[in-house]
Design a protein around this motif. Sequence first.
Motif, PDB file in Angstrom:
ATOM      1  N   ASP A 246       1.713  -1.015  -0.004  1.00 31.81           N
ATOM      2  CA  ASP A 246      -0.440  -0.045  -0.090  1.00 31.81           C
ATOM      3  C   ASP A 246       0.990   1.107  -0.049  1.00 31.81           C
ATOM      4  N   ARG A 247       1.896   1.329   0.851  1.00 29.43           N
ATOM      5  CA  ARG A 247       2.578   2.738   0.582  1.00 29.43           C
ATOM      6  C   ARG A 247       4.026   2.179  -0.219  1.00 29.43           C
ATOM      7  N   ARG A 248       3.674   1.199  -0.680  1.00 29.40           N
ATOM      8  CA  ARG A 248       5.529   0.657  -1.369  1.00 29.40           C
ATOM      9  C   ARG A 248       6.376   1.427  -0.934  1.00 29.40           C
ATOM     10  N   VAL A 249       6.728   0.036   0.326  1.00 32.24           N
ATOM     11  CA  VAL A 249       8.005   0.235   1.170  1.00 32.24           C
ATOM     12  C   VAL A 249       8.627  -0.813   1.558  1.00 32.24           C
ATOM     13  N   LEU A 250       9.759  -1.378   1.614  1.00 32.90           N
ATOM     14  CA  LEU A 250      10.234  -1.911   2.433  1.00 32.90           C
ATOM     15  C   LEU A 250      10.832  -1.665   4.015  1.00 32.90           C
ATOM     16  N   ARG A 251      10.544  -2.933   4.700  1.00 31.82           N
ATOM     17  CA  ARG A 251      11.051  -3.185   5.519  1.00 31.82           C
ATOM     18  C   ARG A 251      12.268  -4.064   5.924  1.00 31.82           C
ATOM     19  N   VAL A 252      13.568  -3.567   6.034  1.00 28.94           N
ATOM     20  CA  VAL A 252      15.033  -4.015   5.844  1.00 28.94           C
ATOM     21  C   VAL A 252      16.337  -4.044   7.029  1.00 28.94           C
ATOM     22  N   LEU A 253      16.397  -4.925   7.279  1.00 32.92           N
ATOM     23  CA  LEU A 253      17.177  -5.246   8.596  1.00 32.92           C
ATOM     24  C   LEU A 253      18.289  -4.950   8.062  1.00 32.92           C
ATOM     25  N   GLY A 254      19.156  -4.345   8.026  1.00 36.61           N
ATOM     26  CA  GLY A 254      20.519  -3.852   7.826  1.00 36.61           C
ATOM     27  C   GLY A 254      21.576  -4.489   8.626  1.00 36.61           C
ATOM     28  N   LYS A 255      22.643  -3.762   8.386  1.00 37.00           N
ATOM     29  CA  LYS A 255      24.213  -4.886   9.370  1.00 37.00           C
ATOM     30  C   LYS A 255      23.860  -4.314  10.816  1.00 37.00           C
ATOM     31  N   GLY A 256      23.983  -4.623  11.752  1.00 33.75           N
ATOM     32  CA  GLY A 256      24.227  -4.064  13.228  1.00 33.75           C
ATOM     33  C   GLY A 256      22.639  -4.327  13.774  1.00 33.75           C
ATOM     34  N   ASN A 257      21.830  -5.331  13.053  1.00 30.77           N
ATOM     35  CA  ASN A 257      20.478  -5.310  13.261  1.00 30.77           C
ATOM     36  C   ASN A 257      19.506  -4.599  13.211  1.00 30.77           C
ATOM     37  N   LYS A 258      19.554  -3.105  12.479  1.00 31.71           N
ATOM     38  CA  LYS A 258      19.280  -1.924  12.727  1.00 31.71           C
ATOM     39  C   LYS A 258      18.295  -1.933  11.232  1.00 31.71           C
ATOM     40  N   GLU A 259      16.755  -1.714  11.962  1.00 32.24           N
ATOM     41  CA  GLU A 259      15.926  -1.363  11.048  1.00 32.24           C
ATOM     42  C   GLU A 259      15.347  -0.561  10.362  1.00 32.24           C
ATOM     43  N   ARG A 260      15.137  -0.368   9.053  1.00 32.84           N
ATOM     44  CA  ARG A 260      14.826   0.960   7.531  1.00 32.84           C
ATOM     45  C   ARG A 260      13.745   0.673   7.399  1.00 32.84           C
ATOM     46  N   VAL A 261      13.248   1.817   6.722  1.00 34.90           N
ATOM     47  CA  VAL A 261      12.474   1.584   5.509  1.00 34.90           C
ATOM     48  C   VAL A 261      12.836   1.491   4.541  1.00 34.90           C
ATOM     49  N   VAL A 262      12.728   1.522   3.402  1.00 34.68           N
ATOM     50  CA  VAL A 262      12.993   1.997   1.597  1.00 34.68           C
ATOM     51  C   VAL A 262      12.216   1.667   0.704  1.00 34.68           C
ATOM     52  N   PRO A 263      11.715   3.229   0.386  1.00 38.09           N
ATOM     53  CA  PRO A 263      10.675   2.727  -0.440  1.00 38.09           C
ATOM     54  C   PRO A 263      11.277   2.418  -1.925  1.00 38.09           C
ATOM     55  N   TYR A 264      10.305   1.834  -2.230  1.00 39.90           N
ATOM     56  CA  TYR A 264      10.381   1.460  -3.904  1.00 39.90           C
ATOM     57  C   TYR A 264       9.167   2.479  -5.062  1.00 39.90           C
ATOM     58  N   GLY A 265       9.517   2.180  -6.697  1.00 44.19           N
ATOM     59  CA  GLY A 265       8.749   2.639  -6.802  1.00 44.19           C
ATOM     60  C   GLY A 265       7.567   2.128  -7.584  1.00 44.19           C
ATOM     61  N   VAL A 266       7.126   2.218  -8.902  1.00 45.43           N
ATOM     62  CA  VAL A 266       5.456   1.496  -9.389  1.00 45.43           C
ATOM     63  C   VAL A 266       6.458   0.496 -10.495  1.00 45.43           C
ATOM     64  N   PRO A 267       7.368   0.645 -10.955  1.00 43.71           N
ATOM     65  CA  PRO A 267       7.972  -0.846 -11.771  1.00 43.71           C
ATOM     66  C   PRO A 267       8.036  -1.841 -11.169  1.00 43.71           C
ATOM     67  N   ALA A 268       9.109  -1.268  -9.821  1.00 43.13           N
ATOM     68  CA  ALA A 268       9.263  -2.106  -8.839  1.00 43.13           C
ATOM     69  C   ALA A 268       7.808  -2.642  -8.118  1.00 43.13           C
ATOM     70  N   ALA A 269       7.289  -1.693  -7.950  1.00 42.16           N
ATOM     71  CA  ALA A 269       5.572  -2.412  -7.362  1.00 42.16           C
ATOM     72  C   ALA A 269       4.609  -3.686  -8.177  1.00 42.16           C
ATOM     73  N   ALA A 270       5.105  -3.271  -9.720  1.00 36.03           N
ATOM     74  CA  ALA A 270       5.068  -4.383 -10.666  1.00 36.03           C
ATOM     75  C   ALA A 270       5.319  -5.590 -10.442  1.00 36.03           C
TER      76      ALA A 270
END
Length: 307
Positions: free
Chosen positions: A173-197
């Motif tokens: 719905d928001r076109r974002v990923l919840r990503v677990l990065g280095k050091g177990n730090k979580e962040r939210v990363v957006p993506y665009g319409v082509p990736a959504a498709a």
Amino acid sequence: MTELPAPLAVHLEEFAEHLELQGGRSANTVRAYTTDIRSLLEHLESMHPGARIADLTLDVLRAWLAAQVTAGAARTTLARRTSTARTFTAWLVRTSRLDHDPAARLVAPRAHRVLPAVLRTDQARELMEAAESGAAEQDPVAIRDRLIVELLYATGIRVGELCGLDIDDVDADRRVLRVLGKGNKERVVPYGVPAAAAIEEWLLRGRPALVRPTSGPALLVGKRGGRIDQRQVRTVVHDAVTAVPGAPDLAPHGLRHSAATHLLEGGADLRVVQEVLGHASLATTQLYTHVSVARLRAAHEQAHPRA
């Protein structure tokens, strides 16, 4: 691999446990650290058969690094191993296994900061179009491979972060990923319409054809239904990039470099790009401004009559 004597092996095992439980390091980082420290302890044993951890001195550390140089290790590798050794010896002191830190005066050559190879924007567009064209055949693997290159470029996430994604990490719905990065730090990363498709196509037609009862929540799976691994992703990216004439041979990290460079060239704020990439330090993100300037200079020298 040489088996370490028990007095040394126990320190390696407990250091790995410390990294996992208290250091918050990723599995890949723990593996890299323990591999380096195993190498150090094997060198210690070769210099002093029957050695104990108290025999780990500055001379041993320097001899270990010298052996790496003789073996042809790159400056970046030496810098990383020096950092790992410092982390290990500092832990030995904190846990009262050593009275003083032998790595306190250890110096390694500074790593050369090499500008990463990146795609031009037209090459990135060709890559995505080729991946989309392959997915049009409705082969589930081709649909997955399209999603791999789309997500790596659309989000700039690391290959390990991509492989670790679960279905619930996708907020369509928001076109974002919840990503677990280095050091177990979580962040939210957006993506665009082509990736959504690409995500929608994969979840509707690709993943159901490959998923198995053992697949669990993994977003991306291999041909046998297991969670996809980094080696498979590297193969996918390599094969996809070779289809683009004139494009540099990139690993998944090359798509991350390309995404960051194109964001900055498009006017994105440096701190926004830092947040998207999950960099702890802004200095790391600033490398991409150097890439952009280098590309601008190259274009100027090629096109301007008085360059």
